[in-house]
Design a protein around this motif. Structure first.
Motif, PDB file in Angstrom:
ATOM      1  N   ASN A  49     -52.975  -6.058  -1.353  1.00 38.47           N
ATOM      2  CA  ASN A  49     -52.501  -6.870  -2.471  1.00 38.47           C
ATOM      3  C   ASN A  49     -53.451  -8.052  -2.610  1.00 38.47           C
ATOM      4  N   ASN A  50     -54.126  -8.166  -3.749  1.00 38.64           N
ATOM      5  CA  ASN A  50     -55.154  -9.191  -3.935  1.00 38.64           C
ATOM      6  C   ASN A  50     -54.649 -10.436  -4.658  1.00 38.64           C
ATOM      7  N   ASN A  51     -53.347 -10.548  -4.857  1.00 41.30           N
ATOM      8  CA  ASN A  51     -52.778 -11.773  -5.405  1.00 41.30           C
ATOM      9  C   ASN A  51     -53.000 -12.929  -4.435  1.00 41.30           C
ATOM     10  N   PRO A  52     -53.138 -14.168  -4.948  1.00 39.11           N
ATOM     11  CA  PRO A  52     -53.330 -15.339  -4.076  1.00 39.11           C
ATOM     12  C   PRO A  52     -52.165 -15.516  -3.098  1.00 39.11           C
ATOM     13  N   LEU A  53     -52.454 -16.192  -1.988  1.00 36.34           N
ATOM     14  CA  LEU A  53     -51.468 -16.361  -0.929  1.00 36.34           C
ATOM     15  C   LEU A  53     -50.756 -17.703  -1.002  1.00 36.34           C
ATOM     16  N   VAL A  54     -49.530 -17.702  -0.512  1.00 34.53           N
ATOM     17  CA  VAL A  54     -48.726 -18.898  -0.348  1.00 34.53           C
ATOM     18  C   VAL A  54     -48.528 -19.111   1.148  1.00 34.53           C
ATOM     19  N   LYS A  55     -48.853 -20.288   1.629  1.00 30.29           N
ATOM     20  CA  LYS A  55     -48.687 -20.574   3.054  1.00 30.29           C
ATOM     21  C   LYS A  55     -47.218 -20.659   3.426  1.00 30.29           C
ATOM     22  N   GLU A  56     -46.426 -21.308   2.538  1.00 28.74           N
ATOM     23  CA  GLU A  56     -45.013 -21.513   2.875  1.00 28.74           C
ATOM     24  C   GLU A  56     -44.207 -21.809   1.621  1.00 28.74           C
ATOM     25  N   ILE A  57     -42.990 -21.275   1.566  1.00 30.54           N
ATOM     26  CA  ILE A  57     -42.018 -21.665   0.552  1.00 30.54           C
ATOM     27  C   ILE A  57     -41.168 -22.761   1.172  1.00 30.54           C
ATOM     28  N   LEU A  58     -41.289 -23.969   0.656  1.00 32.83           N
ATOM     29  CA  LEU A  58     -40.656 -25.130   1.288  1.00 32.83           C
ATOM     30  C   LEU A  58     -39.224 -25.354   0.829  1.00 32.83           C
ATOM     31  N   ILE A 108     -43.655 -25.442  -2.828  1.00 26.38           N
ATOM     32  CA  ILE A 108     -44.398 -24.438  -2.057  1.00 26.38           C
ATOM     33  C   ILE A 108     -45.706 -25.060  -1.580  1.00 26.38           C
ATOM     34  N   GLU A 109     -46.363 -24.380  -0.647  1.00 26.01           N
ATOM     35  CA  GLU A 109     -47.703 -24.764  -0.210  1.00 26.01           C
ATOM     36  C   GLU A 109     -48.609 -23.554  -0.368  1.00 26.01           C
ATOM     37  N   LEU A 110     -49.699 -23.731  -1.108  1.00 19.96           N
ATOM     38  CA  LEU A 110     -50.647 -22.650  -1.349  1.00 19.96           C
ATOM     39  C   LEU A 110     -51.579 -22.462  -0.155  1.00 19.96           C
ATOM     40  N   SER A 111     -52.233 -21.317  -0.094  1.00 22.55           N
ATOM     41  CA  SER A 111     -53.162 -21.004   0.992  1.00 22.55           C
ATOM     42  C   SER A 111     -54.479 -20.510   0.411  1.00 22.55           C
ATOM     43  N   PHE A 118     -47.494 -35.782  -9.962  1.00 22.24           N
ATOM     44  CA  PHE A 118     -47.881 -34.712 -10.885  1.00 22.24           C
ATOM     45  C   PHE A 118     -49.389 -34.549 -11.010  1.00 22.24           C
ATOM     46  N   ASN A 119     -50.073 -34.753  -9.885  1.00 29.11           N
ATOM     47  CA  ASN A 119     -51.480 -34.380  -9.799  1.00 29.11           C
ATOM     48  C   ASN A 119     -51.559 -32.999  -9.153  1.00 29.11           C
ATOM     49  N   PRO A 120     -52.465 -32.115  -9.602  1.00 29.26           N
ATOM     50  CA  PRO A 120     -52.591 -30.790  -8.993  1.00 29.26           C
ATOM     51  C   PRO A 120     -52.787 -30.895  -7.483  1.00 29.26           C
ATOM     52  N   SER A 121     -52.119 -30.028  -6.747  1.00 27.89           N
ATOM     53  CA  SER A 121     -52.123 -30.130  -5.293  1.00 27.89           C
ATOM     54  C   SER A 121     -51.949 -28.755  -4.663  1.00 27.89           C
ATOM     55  N   GLN A 122     -52.318 -28.608  -3.405  1.00 27.67           N
ATOM     56  CA  GLN A 122     -52.067 -27.388  -2.647  1.00 27.67           C
ATOM     57  C   GLN A 122     -50.618 -27.306  -2.193  1.00 27.67           C
ATOM     58  N   LYS A 123     -49.959 -28.452  -2.081  1.00 35.01           N
ATOM     59  CA  LYS A 123     -48.601 -28.510  -1.558  1.00 35.01           C
ATOM     60  C   LYS A 123     -47.780 -29.474  -2.396  1.00 35.01           C
ATOM     61  N   GLY A 124     -46.595 -29.010  -2.825  1.00 29.74           N
ATOM     62  CA  GLY A 124     -45.749 -29.901  -3.599  1.00 29.74           C
ATOM     63  C   GLY A 124     -44.814 -29.149  -4.523  1.00 29.74           C
ATOM     64  N   GLN A 142     -48.879 -11.170 -12.238  1.00 23.67           N
ATOM     65  CA  GLN A 142     -48.440 -10.397 -13.395  1.00 23.67           C
ATOM     66  C   GLN A 142     -47.076 -10.854 -13.915  1.00 23.67           C
ATOM     67  N   SER A 143     -46.372 -11.647 -13.119  1.00 22.41           N
ATOM     68  CA  SER A 143     -45.029 -12.095 -13.531  1.00 22.41           C
ATOM     69  C   SER A 143     -45.011 -13.515 -14.082  1.00 22.41           C
ATOM     70  N   GLY A 144     -46.123 -14.250 -13.945  1.00 19.94           N
ATOM     71  CA  GLY A 144     -46.122 -15.603 -14.484  1.00 19.94           C
ATOM     72  C   GLY A 144     -47.267 -16.460 -13.990  1.00 19.94           C
ATOM     73  N   VAL A 145     -47.170 -17.753 -14.311  1.00 17.43           N
ATOM     74  CA  VAL A 145     -48.177 -18.746 -13.918  1.00 17.43           C
ATOM     75  C   VAL A 145     -47.527 -19.746 -12.973  1.00 17.43           C
ATOM     76  N   PHE A 146     -48.232 -20.055 -11.876  1.00 18.64           N
ATOM     77  CA  PHE A 146     -47.725 -20.975 -10.867  1.00 18.64           C
ATOM     78  C   PHE A 146     -48.627 -22.213 -10.826  1.00 18.64           C
ATOM     79  N   GLU A 147     -48.029 -23.391 -10.978  1.00 18.72           N
ATOM     80  CA  GLU A 147     -48.763 -24.646 -10.825  1.00 18.72           C
ATOM     81  C   GLU A 147     -48.066 -25.474  -9.756  1.00 18.72           C
ATOM     82  N   VAL A 148     -48.861 -26.168  -8.931  1.00 20.53           N
ATOM     83  CA  VAL A 148     -48.305 -26.988  -7.854  1.00 20.53           C
ATOM     84  C   VAL A 148     -48.815 -28.414  -8.014  1.00 20.53           C
ATOM     85  N   PHE A 149     -47.888 -29.384  -7.894  1.00 23.23           N
ATOM     86  CA  PHE A 149     -48.216 -30.795  -8.102  1.00 23.23           C
ATOM     87  C   PHE A 149     -47.673 -31.652  -6.973  1.00 23.23           C
TER      88      PHE A 149
END
Length: 456
Positions: A345-354, A334-337, A305-311, A294-301
């Motif tokens: 809370n049904n928001n997507p999970l983050v494995k780690e804030i790097l 960050i690394e997504l999970s 700059f290719n879409p990634s789970q971690k970066g 609800q606060s924004g859009v998160f993209e990880v590369f």
């Protein structure tokens, strides 16, 4: 003039000046709109993932429409893109980094500085950036943060120890070993983050025990040094005093979490945002990190700059109407999970804030060594009060060390060096420098790593 009056006032007057400042600031911050935002996020805390994504799409559409109308920079940069307000087209929008934002900042603004609240951010380059928030955005951001903290029992007015970059002390305070000021109206004691030295730490520990706050908020590096001192000197912190610790502004390593939760006998709940206005990542009761869609859009590369789970994290933040952040490369990782959580809370999970992209050591032999690995170099080592690694060239690191003369020996130096070698490899030149004090940044934050390398 105000600073001169404050600096010349006695301690008890300074406390009331701090209280008065907060009363005036909170009146602006906590209006009827704030209450509406707070109720909204509380009500929406159990939305399904599909519902959260629908809210995100609608807020994105409204935000982009507003920005195209109000910001001359984005009016130009988004003009040739088909339906830029459609979230499915976000990859067609240009990515903006801090330097691009800084160079075009006057055209990016949608309001004058006098019409909103100004936040300054420095970053690793040392160049300041002034971000302007609308007052509505400020109130909504505080509502999101307070809704998170409220879920663990926190309310404004409950006794709190706060560790942030406020410079509030006088020379008289330091001579009297008094490293705090107190807002008696809201029950907040502000502890200095600029005097975290071994010779002062006992006063911090003793006062925290005496003050007995219910909550601790602020820079984890400061709380970490206080906790380590208390543990090393067998000063027991009373169980049941602290109900929760809410760190801000710095990366939480496993070691920091273990030390803080162990010494203060409580739970730490992490959160991520930024002074520029990044959307929120919030930790739940199950110690899982959730994106707040609800606060924004998160993209990880990845680095290309290719879409990634971690970066690297690229964000679009819905609470930045004054200085819009659209596909902003914020300089964090960050690394997504793919896991799910049972907290409700049904928001997507983050494995780690790097942490910061620059918060690593680069070794040609090993590659990038992240902050968590570096902080673990202290395993099996006694007598190092604090250390900082500086890297300006690929082949060499300089390690600044504050040591406890009574505990630190050649044996522990050998263990520390071996731990570093295990992480950076055998080709890296390591220079140890023993110093009386490692200074914090101008903001009051402490950085374990200061890396000035580019494009490695």
């Amino acid at each position: 003039m105000k600073e001169q009056i404050y600096s010349k006032s006695p301690h008890f007057i300074q406390n009331w000046i701090v209280s008065l400042y907060n009363i005036l600031a909170y009146r602006k911050r906590y209006s009827k709109k704030y209450i509406g935002f707070l109720n909204h996020y509380k009500k929406n805390s159990t939305l399904s993932l599909e519902e959260l994504k629908n809210v995100q799409k609608e807020k994105y559409k409204r935000f982009i429409t507003y920005v195209q109308d109000k910001s001359s920079y984005y009016k130009t940069s988004l003009s040739g893109i088909e339906s830029p307000d459609d979230l499915t087209n976000i990859t067609k929008l240009p990515i903006v980094d801090k330097e691009v934002l800084r160079q075009n900042i006057k055209d990016v603004y949608t309001i004058k500085k006098s019409e909103g609240g100004v936040s300054k951010t420095g970053g690793t380059t040392g160049k300041s950036l002034e971000v302007v928030f609308t007052f509505d955005d400020i109130e909504e951001r505080f509502a999101i943060l307070d809704n998170f903290r409220n879920s663990f029992g926190y309310k404004l007015g409950k006794k709190t120890a706060w560790f942030s970059g406020k410079s509030l002390l006088s020379n008289r305070d330091i001579k009297k070993n008094r490293f705090w000021k107190t807002d008696h109206f809201y029950n907040v004691r502000y502890y200095s983050t600029f005097h975290i030295h071994n010779k002062y730490l006992e006063y911090y520990v003793r006062d925290l025990i005496k003050y007995a706050p219910e909550y601790m908020v602020g820079f984890p590096s400061t709380m970490y040094e206080i906790a380590k001192y208390g543990m090393a000197n067998n000063i027991d912190f009373p169980a049941g005093t602290i109900k929760a610790i809410f760190p801000t502004a710095e990366t939480i390593t496993d070691d920091i979490r273990t030390v803080l939760e162990g010494y203060f006998k409580t739970n730490l709940y992490n959160q991520y945002a930024s002074s520029e206005g990044a959307p929120f990542i919030l930790e739940c009761k199950n110690k899982k990190l959730h994106l707040e869609l609800q606060s924004g859009v998160f993209e990880v590369f990845d680095d290309n700059f290719n879409p990634s789970q971690k970066g690297r994290l690229v964000i679009t933040s819905f609470n930045t109407h004054g200085t819009p952040l659209i596909r902003y490369d914020i300089g964090d990782q960050i690394e997504l999970s793919d896991e799910t959580c049972t907290c409700g809370n049904n928001n997507p999970l983050v494995k780690e804030i790097l942490g910061r992209i620059s918060d690593y050591i680069y070794s040609e032999e090993i590659g990038k060594i992240n902050l968590g690995n570096i902080s673990n170099s202290l395993k099996g080592v006694k007598g190092i009060v604090k250390f900082q690694i500086q890297q300006d060239i690929v082949e060499e690191i300089v390690v600044l060390i504050e040591k406890d003369e009574k505990e630190y020996t050649a044996k522990y130096e050998e263990i520390f060096l071996k731990n570093l070698r295990d992480r950076v490899g055998h080709k890296m030149k390591i220079i140890l420098k023993y110093v009386d004090e490692i200074p914090v940044e101008k903001s009051g934050k402490f950085r374990i790593v200061k890396n000035s390398l580019k494009d490695v």
